[in-house]
Design a protein around this motif. Structure first.
Motif, PDB file in Angstrom:
ATOM      1  N   GLN A  11       8.137   6.347  62.049  1.00 53.89           N
ATOM      2  CA  GLN A  11       6.654   6.918  61.657  1.00 53.89           C
ATOM      3  C   GLN A  11       6.356   6.820  60.085  1.00 53.89           C
ATOM      4  N   ALA A  12       4.967   6.819  59.733  1.00 57.26           N
ATOM      5  CA  ALA A  12       4.825   6.840  58.341  1.00 57.26           C
ATOM      6  C   ALA A  12       5.452   8.004  57.613  1.00 57.26           C
ATOM      7  N   GLY A  13       5.902   7.373  56.622  1.00 59.35           N
ATOM      8  CA  GLY A  13       6.579   8.515  55.580  1.00 59.35           C
ATOM      9  C   GLY A  13       8.110   8.329  55.862  1.00 59.35           C
ATOM     10  N   GLY A  14       8.401   7.526  56.988  1.00 56.18           N
ATOM     11  CA  GLY A  14      10.039   7.804  57.328  1.00 56.18           C
ATOM     12  C   GLY A  14      10.680   6.628  56.266  1.00 56.18           C
ATOM     13  N   SER A  15      12.036   6.539  56.799  1.00 61.29           N
ATOM     14  CA  SER A  15      12.928   5.490  55.991  1.00 61.29           C
ATOM     15  C   SER A  15      13.699   4.500  57.005  1.00 61.29           C
ATOM     16  N   LEU A  16      13.953   3.411  56.396  1.00 65.13           N
ATOM     17  CA  LEU A  16      14.994   2.587  57.256  1.00 65.13           C
ATOM     18  C   LEU A  16      15.686   1.886  56.258  1.00 65.13           C
ATOM     19  N   ARG A  17      16.948   1.243  56.881  1.00 66.77           N
ATOM     20  CA  ARG A  17      18.020   0.744  55.532  1.00 66.77           C
ATOM     21  C   ARG A  17      18.291  -0.669  56.644  1.00 66.77           C
ATOM     22  N   LEU A  18      17.871  -1.901  55.782  1.00 63.57           N
ATOM     23  CA  LEU A  18      18.123  -3.045  56.224  1.00 63.57           C
ATOM     24  C   LEU A  18      19.501  -3.485  55.644  1.00 63.57           C
ATOM     25  N   SER A  19      20.316  -4.347  56.528  1.00 58.05           N
ATOM     26  CA  SER A  19      21.498  -4.897  55.927  1.00 58.05           C
ATOM     27  C   SER A  19      21.282  -6.160  56.079  1.00 58.05           C
ATOM     28  N   CYS A  20      21.979  -6.946  55.315  1.00 59.80           N
ATOM     29  CA  CYS A  20      22.123  -8.713  55.142  1.00 59.80           C
ATOM     30  C   CYS A  20      23.508  -8.899  54.900  1.00 59.80           C
ATOM     31  N   ALA A  21      23.983  -9.468  55.651  1.00 61.25           N
ATOM     32  CA  ALA A  21      25.683  -9.819  55.530  1.00 61.25           C
ATOM     33  C   ALA A  21      25.989 -11.344  56.007  1.00 61.25           C
ATOM     34  N   ASP A  22      26.900 -11.633  55.338  1.00 60.78           N
ATOM     35  CA  ASP A  22      27.448 -13.003  55.701  1.00 60.78           C
ATOM     36  C   ASP A  22      29.204 -12.689  55.804  1.00 60.78           C
ATOM     37  N   PRO A  23      29.453 -12.280  56.927  1.00 60.15           N
ATOM     38  CA  PRO A  23      30.989 -11.779  56.991  1.00 60.15           C
ATOM     39  C   PRO A  23      31.989 -12.873  56.905  1.00 60.15           C
ATOM     40  N   ARG A  24      31.679 -14.020  56.978  1.00 56.78           N
ATOM     41  CA  ARG A  24      32.697 -15.092  57.115  1.00 56.78           C
ATOM     42  C   ARG A  24      32.839 -15.662  55.646  1.00 56.78           C
ATOM     43  N   ASN A  46      12.153   3.546  51.616  1.00 51.66           N
ATOM     44  CA  ASN A  46      11.452   4.975  51.938  1.00 51.66           C
ATOM     45  C   ASN A  46      10.049   5.070  51.954  1.00 51.66           C
ATOM     46  N   ASN A  47       9.332   6.062  52.268  1.00 53.99           N
ATOM     47  CA  ASN A  47       8.024   6.179  52.558  1.00 53.99           C
ATOM     48  C   ASN A  47       7.271   5.220  52.996  1.00 53.99           C
ATOM     49  N   LEU A  48       7.834   4.853  54.185  1.00 47.83           N
ATOM     50  CA  LEU A  48       7.187   3.693  54.698  1.00 47.83           C
ATOM     51  C   LEU A  48       5.845   3.642  55.077  1.00 47.83           C
ATOM     52  N   LYS A  49       4.984   2.805  55.180  1.00 46.27           N
ATOM     53  CA  LYS A  49       3.475   2.690  55.221  1.00 46.27           C
ATOM     54  C   LYS A  49       3.378   1.651  56.563  1.00 46.27           C
ATOM     55  N   PRO A  50       2.178   1.896  57.345  1.00 47.13           N
ATOM     56  CA  PRO A  50       2.042   1.016  58.197  1.00 47.13           C
ATOM     57  C   PRO A  50       1.849  -0.590  57.750  1.00 47.13           C
ATOM     58  N   GLU A  51       1.189  -0.731  56.575  1.00 49.72           N
ATOM     59  CA  GLU A  51       1.308  -2.019  56.162  1.00 49.72           C
ATOM     60  C   GLU A  51       2.606  -2.815  55.688  1.00 49.72           C
ATOM     61  N   GLN A 102      17.649 -14.619  61.066  1.00 46.21           N
ATOM     62  CA  GLN A 102      16.661 -14.642  62.309  1.00 46.21           C
ATOM     63  C   GLN A 102      15.561 -13.948  62.147  1.00 46.21           C
ATOM     64  N   GLY A 103      15.843 -12.805  61.231  1.00 47.66           N
ATOM     65  CA  GLY A 103      14.724 -11.824  61.077  1.00 47.66           C
ATOM     66  C   GLY A 103      14.899 -10.581  61.916  1.00 47.66           C
ATOM     67  N   THR A 104      14.533  -9.248  61.285  1.00 46.66           N
ATOM     68  CA  THR A 104      14.497  -7.988  61.997  1.00 46.66           C
ATOM     69  C   THR A 104      13.055  -7.461  61.821  1.00 46.66           C
ATOM     70  N   GLN A 105      12.653  -6.908  63.072  1.00 46.71           N
ATOM     71  CA  GLN A 105      11.283  -6.340  63.231  1.00 46.71           C
ATOM     72  C   GLN A 105      11.377  -4.901  62.733  1.00 46.71           C
ATOM     73  N   VAL A 106      10.323  -4.752  61.669  1.00 49.92           N
ATOM     74  CA  VAL A 106      10.150  -3.261  61.101  1.00 49.92           C
ATOM     75  C   VAL A 106       8.554  -3.072  61.528  1.00 49.92           C
ATOM     76  N   THR A 107       8.503  -1.816  62.202  1.00 46.19           N
ATOM     77  CA  THR A 107       7.003  -1.176  63.032  1.00 46.19           C
ATOM     78  C   THR A 107       7.020   0.209  62.374  1.00 46.19           C
ATOM     79  N   VAL A 108       5.904   0.115  61.548  1.00 44.97           N
ATOM     80  CA  VAL A 108       5.780   1.569  60.931  1.00 44.97           C
ATOM     81  C   VAL A 108       4.446   2.044  61.527  1.00 44.97           C
ATOM     82  N   GLN A 109       4.570   3.331  62.356  1.00 47.89           N
ATOM     83  CA  GLN A 109       3.294   3.605  63.075  1.00 47.89           C
ATOM     84  C   GLN A 109       2.629   4.884  62.206  1.00 47.89           C
ATOM     85  N   GLY A 110       1.288   4.651  62.193  1.00 47.52           N
ATOM     86  CA  GLY A 110       0.745   5.595  61.286  1.00 47.52           C
ATOM     87  C   GLY A 110      -0.254   6.520  61.827  1.00 47.52           C
TER      88      GLY A 110
END
Length: 118
Positions: free
Chosen positions: A13-26, A86-91, A110-118
């Motif tokens: 939801q708008a105002g929420g938070s997410l944390r993305l991770s990018c790794a190359d374990p090898r 943090n403080n995610l917005k629909p945009e 490959q990409g990861t989808q982020v969807t913020v609903q307002g």
């Protein structure tokens, strides 16, 4: 072979938070430590735009639209880069791609989808 593994996207939801991770374990630690890493975002019909980047020396850069809300950090010991959003917005909705610049060559996840609903 470079393996760019992204995780952490989702629906929030708008105002929420997410944390993305990018790794190359090898990859070996000394190589990852010299990588420059960036997160890009893409929405339908648009080009990928830079969201945030971090250099091997720890320098960071942000798109104006995310300054003060997003934080990128490089954890060399765990061979990963985090994007705290943090403080995610629909945009902010879009597919987020990690890019690793390693010794002059660039590698995409490959990409990861982020969807913020307002």
């Amino acid at each position: 072979q470079v393996h760019v593994a992204e995780s952490g996207g989702g629906l929030v939801q708008a105002g929420g938070s997410l944390r993305l991770s990018c790794a190359d374990p090898r990859v070996i630690l000394s190589v990852f430590s010299s990588d420059n890493v960036a997160w890009y975002r893409q929405t339908p019909g648009n080009l990928r735009e830079l969201v945030a980047s971090v250099t091997s020396g720890g320098g960071t850069r942000y798109a104006d639209s995310v300054k003060g809300r997003f934080t990128i950090s490089k954890d060399n010991a765990r061979k990963r880069v985090l994007l705290q959003m943090n403080n995610l917005k629909p945009e902010d909705t879009g597919v987020y791609y990690c890019n690793i610049d390693r010794r002059g060559s660039r590698y995409w996840g490959q990409g990861t989808q982020v969807t913020v609903q307002g």
